[in-house]
Design a protein around this motif. Structure first.
Motif, PDB file in Angstrom:
ATOM      1  N   HIS A 128       0.846  -1.253   0.008  1.00 12.88           N
ATOM      2  CA  HIS A 128      -0.063   0.144   0.133  1.00 12.88           C
ATOM      3  C   HIS A 128       0.883   1.313   0.178  1.00 12.88           C
ATOM      4  O   HIS A 128       0.567   2.167  -0.645  1.00 12.88           O
ATOM      5  N   ARG A 139       2.590   1.872  -3.410  1.00 10.42           N
ATOM      6  CA  ARG A 139       1.546   2.404  -4.508  1.00 10.42           C
ATOM      7  C   ARG A 139       1.206   3.871  -4.229  1.00 10.42           C
ATOM      8  O   ARG A 139       1.206   4.496  -4.858  1.00 10.42           O
ATOM      9  N   HIS A 140       0.998   4.230  -3.138  1.00  6.56           N
ATOM     10  CA  HIS A 140       0.887   5.532  -2.621  1.00  6.56           C
ATOM     11  C   HIS A 140       2.003   6.516  -2.837  1.00  6.56           C
ATOM     12  O   HIS A 140       1.946   7.499  -3.553  1.00  6.56           O
ATOM     13  N   SER A 141       3.076   5.942  -2.341  1.00  2.00           N
ATOM     14  CA  SER A 141       4.410   6.679  -2.921  1.00  2.00           C
ATOM     15  C   SER A 141       4.510   6.782  -4.321  1.00  2.00           C
ATOM     16  O   SER A 141       4.868   8.018  -4.884  1.00  2.00           O
ATOM     17  N   THR A 199       2.002   9.496  -5.713  1.00  2.58           N
ATOM     18  CA  THR A 199       2.219  11.012  -5.265  1.00  2.58           C
ATOM     19  C   THR A 199       3.598  11.403  -6.059  1.00  2.58           C
ATOM     20  O   THR A 199       3.536  12.394  -6.491  1.00  2.58           O
ATOM     21  N   TYR A 221      -5.069   7.957  -3.444  1.00  8.13           N
ATOM     22  CA  TYR A 221      -3.612   7.492  -3.243  1.00  8.13           C
ATOM     23  C   TYR A 221      -2.578   8.442  -3.324  1.00  8.13           C
ATOM     24  O   TYR A 221      -1.552   8.978  -2.862  1.00  8.13           O
ATOM     25  N   LYS A 275      -1.568  12.267  -3.159  1.00  8.29           N
ATOM     26  CA  LYS A 275      -1.793  13.651  -2.456  1.00  8.29           C
ATOM     27  C   LYS A 275      -1.056  14.552  -3.197  1.00  8.29           C
ATOM     28  O   LYS A 275       0.119  14.469  -3.616  1.00  8.29           O
TER      29      LYS A 275
END
Length: 71
Positions: free
Chosen positions: A5, A8-10, A13, A40, A42
Motif C-alpha cells: 500500500h 502504491r501511494h508513494s 504521489t 492515493y 496527495k
C-alpha cells in the motif's frame, strides 16, 4: 516498513509531483475510477506552486503576444 500500500501511494504521489497526469497514473495503477487514484495521490504544495508558476508564465506570454499583435 514499506508495504504494498505504501509503495502504491508513494508511486502515485511521486508520479503526479513529476508532472505525470493523474489519468495516466490511474491507468498505471489499474484503477477504473479516477476517484480511487485521488485517494492515493496527495497533491504536494510544491506541485501546486510549480503549476501556478507555469500558469503565470503562460499568461505572461499570452499577454505579450496580444500586445505585439495590437501594434
Amino acid at each position: 516498513k514499506i508495504t504494498f500500500h505504501v509503495a502504491r501511494h508513494s508511486f502515485a504521489t511521486l508520479s503526479i509531483s513529476y508532472g505525470v497526469p493523474i489519468e495516466s497514473v490511474s491507468k498505471m495503477l489499474g484503477h477504473t475510477n479516477i476517484r480511487t487514484t485521488q485517494i492515493y495521490a496527495k497533491v504536494l504544495d510544491n506541485k501546486i506552486m510549480d503549476d501556478m508558476a507555469a500558469l503565470k508564465q503562460l499568461y505572461a506570454v499570452k499577454e505579450k503576444t496580444k500586445k505585439i499583435s495590437n501594434q
